[in-house]
Scaffold this motif. Structure first.
Motif, PDB file in Angstrom:
ATOM      1  N   ASP A  29     -54.582  -2.308  35.454  1.00 27.96           N
ATOM      2  CA  ASP A  29     -53.921  -2.957  34.319  1.00 27.96           C
ATOM      3  C   ASP A  29     -53.805  -4.466  34.487  1.00 27.96           C
ATOM      4  OD1 ASP A  29     -53.689  -0.512  33.121  1.00 27.96           O
ATOM      5  OD2 ASP A  29     -51.504  -0.387  33.250  1.00 27.96           O
ATOM      6  N   LYS A 198     -46.254   1.886  32.919  1.00 24.36           N
ATOM      7  CA  LYS A 198     -45.441   1.122  31.972  1.00 24.36           C
ATOM      8  C   LYS A 198     -43.971   1.510  32.095  1.00 24.36           C
ATOM      9  CE  LYS A 198     -49.115   0.405  28.566  1.00 24.36           C
ATOM     10  NZ  LYS A 198     -49.608   0.724  27.196  1.00 24.36           N
ATOM     11  N   LYS A 201     -42.593  -0.143  35.368  1.00 28.99           N
ATOM     12  CA  LYS A 201     -42.387  -1.586  35.244  1.00 28.99           C
ATOM     13  C   LYS A 201     -41.118  -1.896  34.444  1.00 28.99           C
ATOM     14  CE  LYS A 201     -46.472  -2.886  33.692  1.00 28.99           C
ATOM     15  NZ  LYS A 201     -47.527  -3.840  33.242  1.00 28.99           N
TER      16      LYS A 201
END
Length: 216
Positions: A29, A198, A201
């Motif tokens: 990513d 995601k 994070k």
């Protein structure tokens, strides 16, 4: 640099599998440079990395007592994330390691023994004001025990909304140093890891929030 430690007091919870897949996803990513540290004497993460042809994520080998200093050097080197795989232990050495974390990921399988172990881990992390998130592992579609497990874990802390399903691809890919998302870039495992990274994070607290939690 953010230090993310994957820890559970129960063996076989999926710590190493999660470590390699999430760290690889971070690189995919564009969140690198990403580094790995293997503190488990069993050395499964190290064995996986030795088989790996890709250059990232990188792995560093450090004596346990020097990990704190090593993390500082990695940050000076420009690392953005460091993932630390751990052994299933309740010892004081593990506690000293957990205190270095910006976030602890606690993998939990939907079973009574995993929930009991997670509760013990939660008590330890709460006492030390260490941010953490539970990640459901090896879940089966529409299994009621998964929903029951999430309901119980939610009483202790946040559960990542993305669950890691019981897929042979996760284990099979590791036999030659790869990950499931590298074998099939648009497969269901790849979608899970993209979403889970995601989630993770979003759980990492800022320094200001970390101080606020520590101060009660």
């Amino acid at each position: 640099m953010q230090t993310i430690i994957i820890n559970s007091q129960k063996g076989g919870s999926g710590k190493t599998m999660l470590s390699v897949h999430i760290s690889t996803q971070a690189e995919r990513d564009g969140d690198g440079p990403v580094y790995l540290i293997d503190t488990d004497p069993q050395g499964t993460l190290t064995q996986w990395h030795n088989l790996r042809e890709a250059e990232t994520p990188q792995r560093v080998e450090l004596p346990f007592a020097a990990i704190g200093q090593g993390l500082t050097k990695l940050e000076e080197r420009g690392a953005r994330y460091c993932f630390v795989d751990t052994a299933p232990s309740r010892g004081e050495d593990v506690l000293s390691l957990l205190r270095l974390a910006d976030l602890v990921i606690v993998p939990v399988q939907p079973s009574p023994s995993d929930i009991w172990s997670a509760a013990a881990t939660f008590q330890l992390l709460k006492a030390e004001h260490i941010p953490f998130v539970f990640v459901m592992m090896r879940t089966k579609v529409n299994a009621s025990i998964t929903a029951q497990s999430v309901a119980l874990l939610s009483k202790f802390g946040e559960v990542a909304p993305t669950f890691v399903a019981d897929r042979t691809a996760y284990a099979a890919s590791m036999t030659d140093g790869r990950t499931a998302q590298e074998l099939l870039a648009k497969g269901p495992a790849a979608q899970e890891m993209t979403a889970l990274w995601k989630n993770i994070k979003a759980c990492i607290p800022t320094q200001a929030k970390r101080k606020e939690v520590a101060n009660g």
